[in-house]
Write a protein that holds these residues in place. Structure first.
Motif, PDB file in Angstrom:
ATOM      1  N   LEU A 242     -13.508  -8.789  -6.155  1.00 55.53           N
ATOM      2  CA  LEU A 242     -13.063  -8.836  -4.761  1.00 55.53           C
ATOM      3  C   LEU A 242     -11.617  -9.304  -4.647  1.00 55.53           C
ATOM      4  O   LEU A 242     -10.840  -8.750  -3.864  1.00 55.53           O
ATOM      5  N   VAL A 243     -11.239 -10.305  -5.422  1.00 52.96           N
ATOM      6  CA  VAL A 243      -9.861 -10.791  -5.310  1.00 52.96           C
ATOM      7  C   VAL A 243      -8.883  -9.778  -5.891  1.00 52.96           C
ATOM      8  O   VAL A 243      -7.742  -9.664  -5.418  1.00 52.96           O
ATOM      9  N   MET A 244      -9.312  -9.006  -6.878  1.00 47.36           N
ATOM     10  CA  MET A 244      -8.439  -7.960  -7.401  1.00 47.36           C
ATOM     11  C   MET A 244      -8.187  -6.884  -6.345  1.00 47.36           C
ATOM     12  O   MET A 244      -7.080  -6.315  -6.267  1.00 47.36           O
ATOM     13  N   ASP A 248      -4.416  -5.555  -2.488  1.00 45.38           N
ATOM     14  CA  ASP A 248      -3.966  -4.612  -3.531  1.00 45.38           C
ATOM     15  C   ASP A 248      -3.413  -5.308  -4.767  1.00 45.38           C
ATOM     16  O   ASP A 248      -2.486  -4.811  -5.416  1.00 45.38           O
ATOM     17  N   LEU A 249      -3.998  -6.448  -5.131  1.00 46.40           N
ATOM     18  CA  LEU A 249      -3.581  -7.106  -6.373  1.00 46.40           C
ATOM     19  C   LEU A 249      -3.765  -6.166  -7.560  1.00 46.40           C
ATOM     20  O   LEU A 249      -2.924  -6.137  -8.468  1.00 46.40           O
ATOM     21  N   TRP A 250      -4.855  -5.388  -7.564  1.00 46.40           N
ATOM     22  CA  TRP A 250      -5.112  -4.449  -8.661  1.00 46.40           C
ATOM     23  C   TRP A 250      -3.945  -3.471  -8.832  1.00 46.40           C
ATOM     24  O   TRP A 250      -3.551  -3.143  -9.950  1.00 46.40           O
ATOM     25  N   LEU A 251      -3.375  -3.060  -7.723  1.00 43.83           N
ATOM     26  CA  LEU A 251      -2.288  -2.088  -7.757  1.00 43.83           C
ATOM     27  C   LEU A 251      -0.954  -2.750  -8.114  1.00 43.83           C
ATOM     28  O   LEU A 251      -0.163  -2.193  -8.899  1.00 43.83           O
ATOM     29  N   ASP A 252      -0.717  -3.920  -7.578  1.00 46.16           N
ATOM     30  CA  ASP A 252       0.523  -4.642  -7.903  1.00 46.16           C
ATOM     31  C   ASP A 252       0.593  -4.950  -9.396  1.00 46.16           C
ATOM     32  O   ASP A 252       1.652  -4.811 -10.023  1.00 46.16           O
TER      33      ASP A 252
END
Length: 331
Positions: A242-244, A248-252
Motif C-alpha cells: 500500500l505504501v509503495m 506513486d512511490l513505486w513509480l518514483d
C-alpha cells in the motif's frame, strides 16, 4: 559500489515506517484492514476491477498466478530466457504439478505471436501431446526490454483467439511503466494476471499478484494457503504494498533507477548489447576489463565470457553512478 542487482538495494524508509505503523493487533492472515484495501487500490491504479493477493516472493507470484491458468497436463509458452525457465529452480513444475514450459525465441527476451505460433502449431490436438494453456511474458524482459502497448494488444488478441490465458511477470513492472510514461494500465495491457514486483523497487518482503478475473483469484486463494504463502501476519505485507502505491512511490523509485541506468548507458555507447529501456545494462567487456572495474570497487555479474550485467536501483548513489559511467568510458 554495488550494481549486482536491484534485489541488493535498501528497503525504502517509507516502507519501514508503514510496517511500524501496522504494528498493532489486527485480524490474522489476510483478514486485516490493510489487506482489505488492496483490491480497491489496485483497481484504482489500473482503472478496472482487480483482485490482489500478497506473497513473499516473485517466484511464488509467478507460479501461483500460472497455477490458475494451467492444468498439470498443460503447458505455458514463455521465452527461453524467461525467469520462470532460467531462474526459478523448477518452481513452475512444482506449483503446476508437472505442467511443462514450452520455449519460444525472440529478440531482447521478448516474444511475439509469430514466435508462439511456431511453438504451438506443431502440437497435435489430442491426449498424446501436452496442450498449451497459457502464455507468460516478462515486463520489462530479462534483458531490460519493454513491451509497447501495441505489442501487448497484439499478444492479448492472439491469446484470446487461441483460447490461451496471458500472464505477465512484472518483477520490474515499475521500471517498464516509468519508461512508458507512468501509465500502469498501458504497461500491463489486457493480461489475465500480473505479478506486480515490489521487492526490487524498494519493498522488503512483499509482492502482489493482481488478477483481472476474480474467478482466478478465488481459485488461487486455496493454493496460496496450500503453498505456505498465507502468512499469519499478512498486514505487514499489505502495508508494504500500500505504501509503495501511495503517492506513486513505486513509480518514483523506478524512475530513479531508470535514470541511473540511462546515465551509465550513455557512457557505454557501442558496448551496449541491448537498448537500455529499464534499469539493466548489458555491455561487452573482456575479462581484463571486468577485473579493472572490480579493482576500482564496482560489483556486478559477469554475463558469459565476454559481457557484464549492471543493474541500478531506486537508491543508486549519484556519485557511484557517475564513477561507473566514467570508468566504463575510460576502458
Amino acid at each position: 559500489m554495488k550494481f549486482l542487482s536491484d534485489n541488493a538495494a535498501r528497503v525504502h524508509p517509507r516502507v519501514w515506517d508503514a510496517m511500524m505503523a501496522a504494528d498493532a493487533p489486527d485480524a490474522p492472515y489476510d483478514g486485516d484492514a490493510l489487506s482489505g484495501l488492496l483490491d480497491e487500490r489496485f483497481s484504482a491504479l489500473f482503472g478496472r476491477d482487480c483482485t490482489a493477493l500478497w506473497v513473499a516472493t516473485g517466484t511464488a507470484a509467478n507460479c501461483l498466478a500460472l497455477s490458475a491458468m494451467v492444468e498439470p497436463h498443460g503447458a505455458v509458452i514463455c521465452h527461453r530466457e524467461a525467469h520462470i525457465e532460467m531462474d526459478e529452480g523448477g518452481a513452475p513444475g512444482f506449483y503446476l504439478h508437472g505442467a511443462k514450459l514450452l520455449l519460444a525465441d525472440g529478440e531482447g527476451a521478448k516474444i511475439t505471436s509469430e514466435a508462439v505460433t511456431k511453438v504451438i502449431d506443431p502440437i497435435r490436438d489430442g491426449v498424446h501431446q501436452v496442450q498449451p494453456h497459457a502464455i507468460s511474458i516478462t515486463q520489462a524482459s530479462e534483458y531490460g526490454r519493454v513491451y509497447r502497448p501495441e505489442e501487448l494488444a497484439e499478444l492479448a488478441a492472439f491469446a484470446k483467439g487461441r483460447g490461451l490465458r496471458l500472464h505477465m511477470d512484472g518483477a520490474r513492472f515499475a521500471n517498464a511503466a516509468a519508461f512508458l510514461g507512468g501509465d500502469a494500465a498501458r504497461t500491463a495491457g489486457d493480461v489475465d494476471a500480473l505479478s506486480f514486483g515490489m521487492v526490487k523497487n524498494g519493498a522488503m518482503s512483499a509482492e502482489a499478484i493482481v488478477f483481472f478475473d476474480p474467478a482466478m483469484a478465488d481459485k488461487v486463494r486455496f493454493r496460496h494457503k496450500r503453498a505456505g504463502h498465507l502468512q499469519s501476519k499478512g498486514r505487514y505485507l499489505a502495508a508494504q504494498i500500500l505504501v509503495m502505491l501511495e503517492g506513486d512511490l513505486w513509480l518514483d523509485n523506478a524512475r530513479a533507477a531508470n535514470a541511473a541506468a540511462a546515465e551509465i548507458a550513455s557512457a557505454a555507447q557501442e558496448r551496449l548489447l541491448h537498448p537500455v529501456e529499464a534499469n539493466e545494462i548489458f555491455l561487452t567487456t573482456t575479462a581484463v576489463e571486468r577485473l579493472a572495474l572490480r579493482e576500482q570497487g564496482f560489483a556486478f555479474y559477469d554475463w558469459g565470457d565476454d559481457a557484464a550485467r549492471l543493474v541500478t536501483a531506486w537508491d543508486s548513489r549519484a556519485d557511484h553512478v557517475a564513477a561507473l559511467a566514467n570508468a566504463i568510458s575510460s576502458l
